[in-house]
Scaffold this motif. Structure first.
Motif, PDB file in Angstrom:
ATOM      1  N   ARG A 227       0.841  -1.205   0.000  1.00 31.93           N
ATOM      2  CA  ARG A 227       0.000   0.000   0.000  1.00 31.93           C
ATOM      3  C   ARG A 227       0.874   1.252   0.000  1.00 31.93           C
ATOM      4  NH1 ARG A 227      -1.605   3.259   4.249  1.00 31.93           N
ATOM      5  NH2 ARG A 227      -3.557   4.398   3.972  1.00 31.93           N
TER       6      ARG A 227
ATOM      7  N   TYR B 263       1.196   4.291  -2.965  1.00 29.05           N
ATOM      8  CA  TYR B 263       0.998   5.707  -2.659  1.00 29.05           C
ATOM      9  C   TYR B 263       2.284   6.501  -2.902  1.00 29.05           C
ATOM     10  CZ  TYR B 263      -3.700   5.758  -0.632  1.00 29.05           C
ATOM     11  OH  TYR B 263      -5.063   5.724  -0.453  1.00 29.05           O
TER      12      TYR B 263
ATOM     13  N   LEU C 283       2.635   9.351   4.269  1.00 30.27           N
ATOM     14  CA  LEU C 283       2.391   9.884   2.931  1.00 30.27           C
ATOM     15  C   LEU C 283       2.907  11.316   2.829  1.00 30.27           C
ATOM     16  CD1 LEU C 283      -1.199   8.493   2.237  1.00 30.27           C
ATOM     17  CD2 LEU C 283       1.034   7.424   1.858  1.00 30.27           C
TER      18      LEU C 283
END
Length: 611
Positions: free
Chosen positions: A564, A568, A599
């Motif tokens: 994941r 991102y 992030l």
């Protein structure tokens, strides 16, 4: 010897950084061998003796108040069996007797009155930075002032005037576990939602959807109940507690000349069971309890019409009311209440339970985050500790130990039995809290920060267990499979401790355990920790649990999802580079929602100004 000293190391400072020299006398033999006859403390078998090169220039003097305090404290610490006496005349100063060079003549002289001295007692509270005792007292006081965690909160805190709130995870928001009869609480929420009293449809559908799907697909669980029900005598009357995973209920209904009844605590689940039975063209009596599974009076009233026949010689009680910690869904009180109800209606009948015995096991565990891609995420481990998270201090957390990538995870010792119940002897089971010290032997070097729990259920030679694959041993009845990680409904219950402890092979870890059959299991480590979270590290406390950071264990599940993060990260880097090329300046990035913060840090590493 002219100037003898003994050198000690200060253990409250870094190793090899601070030493203290104390005046020390010993004897010397004619051949130069040193012989020390000074009594030593029991915990100090050896002493480093040194002699200075330069001769001593000090002279005898009267001990000051601080000097006397230091020497009396040293004597009391090293030899507690020796009582320190002070002068009754002048407690402020005790003189050291000078050597007698000429005997004084005894004379009947009147002793001069004692001189008035200043009262220095008001200066006793002044803390000298060179006095170790002051630092020790301050550290002891800080430990006493620190709030207790773990089992002590439940046993020694203020008496609870109301039931604890339902954990957020039961509504699908977070991952806490352990409460007073979680299954009954869920049933009440479900009935209220259908009646329009609250709006929990999304959360409840998510919770029950996951539960039914994973339970039905649990091959080992379904095989256990299928083989166990096949062993039940065809003439036995079967009482089913809860719809469970549906398939065992259908198997009981398919038995020839089946005599059975399903008791459920939710009217919605009762209607669901009836619909499933009708769809499969099966017949089974279904009844909804007005309160809960541990209400003996209600159970007796519903069973009375079915057990009025004197020809029933055996009653089998089937249940799947389990939780990751074995206890939280009320399997023990439900079994005891149903057993007592059947016994009162059919005193001479044989009562059997499926499963018959259940046991709860525990092992010391290391479960810590290390790195995720390019990020060092070890600071996240501080918020695993119970001292930083009120919910973690109160609940255990369901964790699938066989599916924890990107973590340092290891079971550090063999499993120990916490408790066990023979449900066929339900009349002998009590519900009082039981406290015991559990000693976990350490078989693997690591950093223990939690205790993992799992359970097993047995019936006439059959066994079903939630034991993870990494804990399987040669003595286990089940063996680890080479198939992909299996995902049954019940995970393992992980109780995080208040810190981390470095453990080595041969060590023993003592944990105080509180077990309540109606409630759950709580634990608190007895020994000191190697690492504890600073008191200022606290999880944000907000009204909506899903808005806090972190949410155990969901945020830690996100920390294990490397794929994941890679997806991102690649998208963020591409977007930042594209905008930098288009604008010709530093790009501003708004990270909407805290999440893990990784992030936003990915964008910052690419040169963006992150908000």
């Amino acid at each position: 010897l002219d100037n003898p000293w003994a050198v000690f190391e200060r253990l409250d400072r870094p190793s090899g950084a601070a030493f203290v020299a104390e005046k020390w006398w010993w004897n010397s033999l004619p051949d130069g061998t040193w012989v020390d006859l000074t009594p030593r403390p029991k915990d100090c078998p050896s002493v480093l003796l040194v002699e200075t090169i330069t001769p001593s220039t000090s002279s005898r003097r009267t001990l000051s108040v601080n000097d006397w305090k230091i020497y009396s404290q040293l004597l009391a610490r090293r030899h507690p069996e020796v009582k320190v006496k002070t002068s009754s005349r002048n407690p402020q100063a005790l003189p050291v007797p000078a050597p007698v060079t000429q005997p004084r003549p005894l004379a009947q002289e009147k002793a001069p009155p004692p001189k008035k001295t200043l009262d220095y007692s008001k200066w006793d509270a002044i803390e000298d930075s060179d006095e170790e005792e002051v630092e020790t007292n301050r550290a002891d006081q800080m430990r006493r002032d620190m709030p207790t965690v773990g089992v002590k909160d439940l046993a020694e805190g203020r008496p609870m005037t109301k039931q604890p709130p339902i954990p957020d995870y039961l509504a699908g928001n977070s991952g806490g576990g352990g409460a007073t009869n979680c299954y009954t609480s869920l049933c009440r929420l479900l009935d209220k939602d259908v009646a329009g009293d609250n709006d929990q449809s999304h959360s409840l559908s998510q919770t029950f959807g996951k539960s039914f799907r994973s339970a039905i697909l649990d091959v080992e669980r379904q095989n256990f109940y299928r083989d166990a029900i096949a062993k039940v005598d065809s003439s036995s009357f079967v009482v089913i507690l809860g719809i469970g995973s549906i398939l065992p209920m259908l198997q009981v209904a398919r038995r020839p000349k089946s005599q059975a009844v399903l008791l459920e605590a939710s009217s919605v689940l009762s209607s669901l069971a009836t619909s499933i039975l009708e769809a499969n063209k099966l017949k089974l009596e279904v009844r909804t309890l007005p309160k809960s599974f541990d209400d003996e009076a209600s159970i007796k009233d519903f069973l009375k019409p079915f057990l009025k026949s004197k020809n029933i010689s055996e009653v089998v009680i089937v249940t799947e009311l389990f939780a990751p910690d074995l206890l939280s869904s009320g399997v023990v009180p439900a079994s005891v209440a149903t057993h007592a109800s059947v016994k009162s209606l059919l005193p001479n009948a044989r009562i059997k339970h499926l499963p018959r015995t259940v046991e709860l096991f525990a092992s010391p565990l290391e479960l810590r985050s290390d790195r995720l891609g390019a990020f060092d995420i070890r600071p996240f481990n501080m918020v695993r500790n119970t001292s930083t998270n009120d919910k973690a201090d109160f609940w255990w957390w369901p964790v699938r130990l066989d599916n924890q990538p990107c973590t340092n995870m290891s079971i550090l010792g063999p499993e120990q039995t916490l408790c066990g119940f023979d449900l066929d002897r339900s009349g002998e089971i009590g519900f009082d809290e039981v406290r015991r010290i559990v000693q976990f032997p350490i078989a693997t070097k690591g950093r223990c920060n939690s205790v993992a729990m799992w359970w097993s259920a047995k019936y006439e030679g059959l066994e079903y267990s939630t034991r993870p694959a990494l804990a399987q041993t040669k003595s286990s009845n089940t063996s680890p499979t080479k198939a992909p990680p299996f995902r049954p409904e019940w995970k393992q219950a992980v109780h995080y401790l208040a810190g981390e402890t470095s453990v080595f092979v041969g060590d023993r870890l003592e944990v105080l355990t509180s077990l309540t059959p109606r409630f759950t299991v709580r634990m608190m480590q007895q020994g000191p920790f190697s690492v504890e979270s600073p008191p200022w590290v606290q999880v944000p406390n907000m009204v909506k649990g899903s808005a806090t950071l972190p949410i155990l264990p969901y945020h830690f599940l996100m920390l294990t999802d490397k794929h994941r993060l890679e997806v991102y990260a690649e998208a963020i880097r591409s977007a930042v580079r594209k905008q930098q090329k288009r604008l010709g300046r530093r790009v501003r990035v708004l990270d909407a929602g805290a999440g893990l913060g990784l992030l936003g840090m990915t964008a910052a590493l690419e040169g963006a100004d992150v908000w």
